[in-house]
Scaffold this motif. Structure first.
Motif, PDB file in Angstrom:
ATOM      1  N   ALA A  33      11.784   4.986 -11.827  1.00  0.00           N
ATOM      2  CA  ALA A  33      10.611   5.854 -11.699  1.00  0.00           C
ATOM      3  C   ALA A  33      10.915   7.148 -12.421  1.00  0.00           C
ATOM      4  N   ARG A  34       9.903   7.748 -13.037  1.00  0.00           N
ATOM      5  CA  ARG A  34      10.117   9.073 -13.615  1.00  0.00           C
ATOM      6  C   ARG A  34       8.860   9.912 -13.440  1.00  0.00           C
ATOM      7  N   ASP A  35       9.082  11.218 -13.276  1.00  0.00           N
ATOM      8  CA  ASP A  35       7.945  12.106 -13.100  1.00  0.00           C
ATOM      9  C   ASP A  35       7.354  12.439 -14.461  1.00  0.00           C
ATOM     10  N   GLU A  36       6.035  12.336 -14.581  1.00  0.00           N
ATOM     11  CA  GLU A  36       5.366  12.729 -15.832  1.00  0.00           C
ATOM     12  C   GLU A  36       4.926  14.184 -15.759  1.00  0.00           C
ATOM     13  N   THR A  37       4.430  14.567 -14.588  1.00  0.00           N
ATOM     14  CA  THR A  37       3.989  15.941 -14.317  1.00  0.00           C
ATOM     15  C   THR A  37       4.350  16.173 -12.853  1.00  0.00           C
ATOM     16  N   PRO A  38       4.152  17.410 -12.350  1.00  0.00           N
ATOM     17  CA  PRO A  38       4.457  17.627 -10.928  1.00  0.00           C
ATOM     18  C   PRO A  38       3.652  16.709 -10.000  1.00  0.00           C
ATOM     19  N   SER A  39       2.556  16.138 -10.464  1.00  0.00           N
ATOM     20  CA  SER A  39       1.750  15.319  -9.547  1.00  0.00           C
ATOM     21  C   SER A  39       1.503  13.906 -10.050  1.00  0.00           C
ATOM     22  N   ARG A  68       3.557  10.191 -11.414  1.00  0.00           N
ATOM     23  CA  ARG A  68       4.831   9.503 -11.515  1.00  0.00           C
ATOM     24  C   ARG A  68       4.622   8.145 -12.186  1.00  0.00           C
ATOM     25  N   THR A  69       5.559   7.811 -13.071  1.00  0.00           N
ATOM     26  CA  THR A  69       5.542   6.494 -13.701  1.00  0.00           C
ATOM     27  C   THR A  69       6.497   5.577 -12.958  1.00  0.00           C
ATOM     28  N   LEU A  95       6.787  -3.723 -16.527  1.00  0.00           N
ATOM     29  CA  LEU A  95       5.440  -3.199 -16.368  1.00  0.00           C
ATOM     30  C   LEU A  95       5.550  -1.733 -15.971  1.00  0.00           C
ATOM     31  N   GLU A  96       4.825  -0.854 -16.678  1.00  0.00           N
ATOM     32  CA  GLU A  96       4.848   0.552 -16.313  1.00  0.00           C
ATOM     33  C   GLU A  96       3.466   0.986 -15.848  1.00  0.00           C
ATOM     34  N   LEU A  97       3.440   1.659 -14.705  1.00  0.00           N
ATOM     35  CA  LEU A  97       2.195   2.220 -14.178  1.00  0.00           C
ATOM     36  C   LEU A  97       2.407   3.717 -14.019  1.00  0.00           C
ATOM     37  N   THR A  98       1.411   4.527 -14.345  1.00  0.00           N
ATOM     38  CA  THR A  98       1.516   5.956 -14.063  1.00  0.00           C
ATOM     39  C   THR A  98       0.431   6.325 -13.069  1.00  0.00           C
ATOM     40  N   VAL A  99       0.873   6.875 -11.949  1.00  0.00           N
ATOM     41  CA  VAL A  99      -0.040   7.135 -10.838  1.00  0.00           C
ATOM     42  C   VAL A  99      -0.176   8.638 -10.619  1.00  0.00           C
ATOM     43  N   GLN A 100      -1.401   9.106 -10.573  1.00  0.00           N
ATOM     44  CA  GLN A 100      -1.717  10.505 -10.271  1.00  0.00           C
ATOM     45  C   GLN A 100      -1.854  10.655  -8.767  1.00  0.00           C
ATOM     46  N   ARG A 101      -1.176  11.639  -8.180  1.00  0.00           N
ATOM     47  CA  ARG A 101      -1.334  11.857  -6.748  1.00  0.00           C
ATOM     48  C   ARG A 101      -2.698  12.477  -6.479  1.00  0.00           C
ATOM     49  N   PRO A 114      -4.943  14.124  -3.539  1.00  0.00           N
ATOM     50  CA  PRO A 114      -4.730  14.651  -2.194  1.00  0.00           C
ATOM     51  C   PRO A 114      -5.370  13.749  -1.157  1.00  0.00           C
ATOM     52  N   GLU A 115      -4.615  13.431  -0.095  1.00  0.00           N
ATOM     53  CA  GLU A 115      -5.093  12.550   0.970  1.00  0.00           C
ATOM     54  C   GLU A 115      -5.321  11.123   0.487  1.00  0.00           C
ATOM     55  N   GLY A 116      -4.842  10.807  -0.691  1.00  0.00           N
ATOM     56  CA  GLY A 116      -5.087   9.470  -1.231  1.00  0.00           C
ATOM     57  C   GLY A 116      -4.230   8.434  -0.526  1.00  0.00           C
ATOM     58  N   GLU A 117      -4.849   7.400  -0.048  1.00  0.00           N
ATOM     59  CA  GLU A 117      -4.138   6.408   0.751  1.00  0.00           C
ATOM     60  C   GLU A 117      -3.030   5.720  -0.054  1.00  0.00           C
ATOM     61  N   VAL A 118      -3.349   5.260  -1.237  1.00  0.00           N
ATOM     62  CA  VAL A 118      -2.382   4.498  -2.019  1.00  0.00           C
ATOM     63  C   VAL A 118      -1.592   5.394  -2.977  1.00  0.00           C
ATOM     64  N   SER A 119      -2.266   6.349  -3.625  1.00  0.00           N
ATOM     65  CA  SER A 119      -1.551   7.158  -4.627  1.00  0.00           C
ATOM     66  C   SER A 119      -0.510   8.063  -3.983  1.00  0.00           C
ATOM     67  N   GLU A 120      -0.754   8.573  -2.774  1.00  0.00           N
ATOM     68  CA  GLU A 120       0.264   9.407  -2.126  1.00  0.00           C
ATOM     69  C   GLU A 120       1.500   8.573  -1.790  1.00  0.00           C
ATOM     70  N   TYR A 121       1.275   7.327  -1.414  1.00  0.00           N
ATOM     71  CA  TYR A 121       2.421   6.456  -1.132  1.00  0.00           C
ATOM     72  C   TYR A 121       3.205   6.187  -2.423  1.00  0.00           C
ATOM     73  N   LEU A 122       2.510   5.808  -3.474  1.00  0.00           N
ATOM     74  CA  LEU A 122       3.210   5.412  -4.707  1.00  0.00           C
ATOM     75  C   LEU A 122       3.909   6.593  -5.383  1.00  0.00           C
ATOM     76  N   THR A 123       3.373   7.807  -5.223  1.00  0.00           N
ATOM     77  CA  THR A 123       4.008   8.962  -5.861  1.00  0.00           C
ATOM     78  C   THR A 123       4.966   9.674  -4.915  1.00  0.00           C
ATOM     79  N   GLY A 124       4.989   9.268  -3.637  1.00  0.00           N
ATOM     80  CA  GLY A 124       5.829   9.981  -2.679  1.00  0.00           C
ATOM     81  C   GLY A 124       6.797   9.082  -1.936  1.00  0.00           C
ATOM     82  N   VAL A 125       6.298   8.375  -0.949  1.00  0.00           N
ATOM     83  CA  VAL A 125       7.140   7.574  -0.052  1.00  0.00           C
ATOM     84  C   VAL A 125       7.869   6.444  -0.786  1.00  0.00           C
ATOM     85  N   TYR A 126       7.183   5.835  -1.738  1.00  0.00           N
ATOM     86  CA  TYR A 126       7.729   4.668  -2.432  1.00  0.00           C
ATOM     87  C   TYR A 126       9.071   4.991  -3.085  1.00  0.00           C
TER      88      TYR A 126
END
Ligand code: FAD
Lengths: 200, 233
Positions: free
Chosen positions: B3-9, B11-12, B56-62, B64-76
């Motif tokens: 995983a790598r951060d693209e911007t502060p919010s 993540r790829t 496979l590369e995915l880039t996910v924007q966090r 706020p309060e996002g059910e799936v994007s907060e997980y993929l950019t944070g907890v995952y």
């Protein structure tokens, strides 16, 4: 059950909330899904054309459509991109009223739009009070982003079947896939059976 | 996996998918998360890389309060399993055999499938001229910044133009603004060249850009759009 994602809790819906089709989540927004730019159709040039399998044509201008009795269905919408929106209020003309006088033995319909979009469904799914040509949403004229001036509304199937900017309905003896159906989406698209893609 | 951060919010996630059938630039996957009690949530994410075996590369924007994007950019955490379905989509795709010039217009995370096209162009040896117009709020919000800089220099026939909507870099020649007629005229293609146009981003952005392209004379049938939603009017 699928593979558990460690640490994933998710946002549960309160107990007793209306059940949603599998894989769907609730939204209060009204998202937009279209394959291209939004067409603008002037009302004085608008028409709805129904063509039968024997090439008989039936036409309605905008004022002819407006002179038909309307209904005000309140329905749940389910989009294949996973959102669902509950209790949306529409006004439109039932397809029973439009197709009632059309002579046909066809079993399928290919619906087409201003802008070139197409989608297919069994003719039976357009009948029996389950489909409308809708032109008002939430008490207002339907805006172009959501398919105005008029769109098909077939809420018991995924929303891509509810062709925006509807222009024609071709009645066919044999099924012919439309735009998304040719691109790998399901031929029928029942949200409760999660028929998103071909093979579902 | 990595995983790598693209911007502060944003993540790829780099995933290894066994038996991945390959994909075309512009397609997306459905990601499905399952909690311990069986509760699931699914969302779509565009594929960011050109086809490359099972990677496979995915880039996910966090969001706020996002059910799936907060997980993929944070907890995952790298190595955690995720369920993926795809590839999906057969319209918002670009194939290296395509002969026409291409205009890509991306807003925010809408760059993701367009980046896959830029990468596939080079990987597939295409020489078709590409122009990218990338709308971001501020300089820190651009994904793939270093790679885009390098590619704009080395991938011949690729032009990259930024439009800043909130805050521009120092000494930028113009104040922040939205993508409109000016940017599409100067950094796009004239309609007479009949380019293939791909527009991707939030719904409002896509509506405005696609409408403007049509008003400028582009054939609506050659303007392909992908709306990431959900803020639609
Ligand atoms: C074909 C397709 C491809 C996509 N590709 C990507 C991609 O490559 N990268 C990416 O980051 N996203 C992408 N998306 C968007 C993605 O599917 C999710 O909608 C997004 O990650 C938000 O999901 P969530 O569960 O975090 O938020 P939710 O829990 O669904 O929403 C939480 C709140 O945020 C709002 N919200 C939801 N989505 C957005 C958004 N995109 N922008 C602003 N506000 C929002 C909602 O209205 C809600 O109020 C794509 C969508 C589609 C349809």
């Amino acid at each position: 059950m699928g593979i558990v994602s460690p640490g994933f809790r998710g946002r549960r819906r309160p107990a007793g909330a209306t059940e949603l089709p599998p894989g769907q989540y609730l939204t209060e927004d009204f998202p937009v899904l279209s394959a291209g730019p939004t067409p603008r159709v002037p009302l004085d040039r608008w028409e709805l054309l129904v063509t039968t399998e024997t090439d008989q044509q039936y036409r309605w201008t905008w004022s002819e459509l407006m002179s038909l009795p309307t209904e005000s269905p309140v329905v749940d919408l389910h989009c294949v991109t996973k959102w669902s929106k509950l209790a949306t209020a529409w006004e439109g003309v039932s397809l029973d009223a439009l197709l009632g006088g059309v002579e046909t033995a066809a079993e399928y319909a290919l619906v087409s739009s201003y802008g070139g979009y197409t989608t297919n469904l069994p003719l039976a799914d357009l009948l029996d009070g389950r489909a409308w040509i809708a032109f008002r949403y939430d008490g207002r004229d339907l805006v172009p982003e959501h398919g105005g001036p008029a769109r098909l509304l077939v809420p018991h199937l995924y929303l891509w079947k509810s062709a925006k900017w509807v222009r024609g309905i071709r009645l066919l003896v044999r099924d012919r896939p439309g735009f998304w159906e040719t691109a790998g989406y399901h031929d029928y698209g029942d949200p409760w059976r999660e028929q998103r893609y071909q093979g579902d | 996996m990595a995983a790598r951060d693209e911007t502060p919010s944003a993540r790829t996630l780099v995933l290894d998918v066994p038996d991945w059938p390959g994909h075309q630039a512009g397609q997306h996957v459905d990601v499905r998360l399952t909690a311990e009690d069986g509760y699931t949530a699914q969302r779509s994410y565009s594929i960011a890389n050109a086809a490359d075996g099972g990677r496979l590369e995915l880039t996910v924007q966090r969001v706020p309060e996002g059910e799936v994007s907060e997980y993929l950019t944070g907890v995952y955490r790298v190595g955690d399993p995720v369920e993926i379905r795809g590839p999906v989509g057969g319209w918002f795709v670009w194939r290296p055999a395509e002969p026409d010039p291409v205009l890509l217009v991306g807003g925010g995370s809408g760059i993701v499938p367009l980046m896959a096209m830029i990468r596939a162009r080079k990987a597939g040896g295409s020489r078709v001229p590409f122009r990218l117009i990338y709308s971001v709020r501020s300089p820190e919000d651009g994904y793939y910044a270093d790679e885009l800089r390098t590619r704009a220099r080395d991938d011949s026939g690729l032009d990259v133009a930024y439009v800043y909507t909130r805050r521009a870099p120092r000494n930028w020649p113009e104040p922040p603004r939205r993508v409109g007629v000016a940017a599409l005229n100067t950094a796009g293609w004239p309609p007479e060249l009949a380019p293939l146009c791909y527009v991707c981003g939030p719904t409002g952005f896509v509506e405005t850009v696609a409408d403007t392209l049509v008003a400028l004379g582009h054939d609506p049938a050659r303007v392909r759009t992908e709306r990431f939603g959900p803020t639609g009017g």
